[in-house]
Design a protein around this motif. Sequence first.
Motif, mmCIF file in Angstrom:
data_model
loop_
_atom_site.group_PDB
_atom_site.id
_atom_site.type_symbol
_atom_site.label_atom_id
_atom_site.label_comp_id
_atom_site.label_asym_id
_atom_site.label_seq_id
_atom_site.Cartn_x
_atom_site.Cartn_y
_atom_site.Cartn_z
ATOM 1 N N ARG A 298 0.767 -1.105 0.061
ATOM 2 C CA ARG A 298 -0.114 0.031 0.123
ATOM 3 C C ARG A 298 0.917 1.175 0.073
ATOM 4 N NH1 ARG A 298 -1.955 3.359 3.860
ATOM 5 N NH2 ARG A 298 -0.992 1.923 5.648
ATOM 6 N N SER B 65 -3.680 5.576 -0.022
ATOM 7 C CA SER B 65 -4.725 4.741 0.021
ATOM 8 C C SER B 65 -4.844 3.986 -1.181
ATOM 9 C CB SER B 65 -5.765 5.864 0.174
ATOM 10 O OG SER B 65 -5.841 6.630 -1.046
ATOM 11 N N HIS B 66 -3.483 3.696 -1.844
ATOM 12 C CA HIS B 66 -3.836 2.881 -3.062
ATOM 13 C C HIS B 66 -3.124 1.567 -2.942
ATOM 14 C CE1 HIS B 66 -4.408 6.990 -4.613
ATOM 15 N NE2 HIS B 66 -4.968 6.497 -5.460
ATOM 16 N N GLU C 249 -6.763 0.647 -15.623
ATOM 17 C CA GLU C 249 -6.397 1.659 -14.706
ATOM 18 C C GLU C 249 -7.016 2.955 -15.199
ATOM 19 O OE1 GLU C 249 -6.137 3.645 -11.740
ATOM 20 O OE2 GLU C 249 -5.170 1.681 -11.557
ATOM 21 N N ASP D 35 -7.298 5.967 -13.251
ATOM 22 C CA ASP D 35 -6.447 7.298 -12.407
ATOM 23 C C ASP D 35 -5.286 7.595 -13.474
ATOM 24 O OD1 ASP D 35 -4.822 8.782 -10.948
ATOM 25 O OD2 ASP D 35 -5.293 7.881 -9.257
ATOM 26 N N LEU E 153 -1.708 7.021 -12.745
ATOM 27 C CA LEU E 153 -1.149 5.730 -12.525
ATOM 28 C C LEU E 153 -1.122 4.928 -13.843
ATOM 29 C CD1 LEU E 153 -2.836 4.428 -9.404
ATOM 30 C CD2 LEU E 153 -0.559 5.313 -9.512
ATOM 31 N N ARG F 100 -6.242 -3.753 -13.049
ATOM 32 C CA ARG F 100 -6.567 -3.792 -11.803
ATOM 33 C C ARG F 100 -7.235 -5.300 -11.572
ATOM 34 N NH1 ARG F 100 -6.524 -0.223 -7.893
ATOM 35 N NH2 ARG F 100 -5.728 1.914 -8.314
ATOM 36 N N ALA G 51 -3.774 -2.929 -7.904
ATOM 37 C CA ALA G 51 -3.236 -2.204 -9.392
ATOM 38 C C ALA G 51 -1.958 -3.030 -9.695
ATOM 39 C CB ALA G 51 -3.008 -0.638 -9.142
#
Length: 181
Positions: free
Chosen positions: A43, A46-47, A142, A144, A147, A154, A163
Motif C-alpha cells: 500500500r 490509500s492505493h 487503470e 487514475d 497511474l 486492476r 493495481a
Amino acid sequence: MNAVVAQTPFEILARYERLSLAHASGTQERFEAPGLWRGIGYRAGSHLFVSGIEEINELLAVPTLTPVPGTKQWLLGVANVRGNLMPVIDLARFLFSERTQHSERTRLLVVRQGNGNVALMVDEVFGQRTVDAEQRRGAEPEADPRLTRFVDDRVDVDGQRLAMFSMGKLVRAPDFRQATA
C-alpha cells in the motif's frame, strides 16, 4: 565425497520456500501451475498495488536516512544498506503528492535501477499475491491518470482490488530519473 555448491542467500531462501510450499497440502500444484503470476502486495497512501516478485529485490525496514539537498521532495535521502548508498523515494509522494506517514509497518521495496538499486518507501507490505488466468480475464484497466503509465490492469486478489504496478516502467520514467529540484 560430495562437492559443496556455494549458493547465494537468495537461492537458499528460494529453496526453503519451495520445500515449505511442497509440504502444504495442494499448494505445490497451485504454485507451479502454468498461467500463474506472482507478485508482492503493498500500500502507498490509500492505493493498493502488486508488483511482480521478480521486480522487487528486497524488503527492508526503514533505516536512518541522510537528506540530499537540492532534490525533489519525494527523494527522502540516501540510506546506507550494508555499505552501499541507496536513494530512498517516497512512492506515495512521487505518485500522488501524499507524504507517507512513517509507522512500524512502513517498509522499503528495493528495485533495480540502471546499475544500482533504489528503495521505494511504502506504507505497508501485504506479502506475496498470486494472480491466475481467471483473475487476469476479470481485470479492469487503470482509470487514475496518475497511474496509467505504470499500471495496465486492476485485479481482484483475496478480496482486494490491486493495481498491477510495473517497477520497470517506473524506473525508466524521465521524471522519476530526474530527482534534482
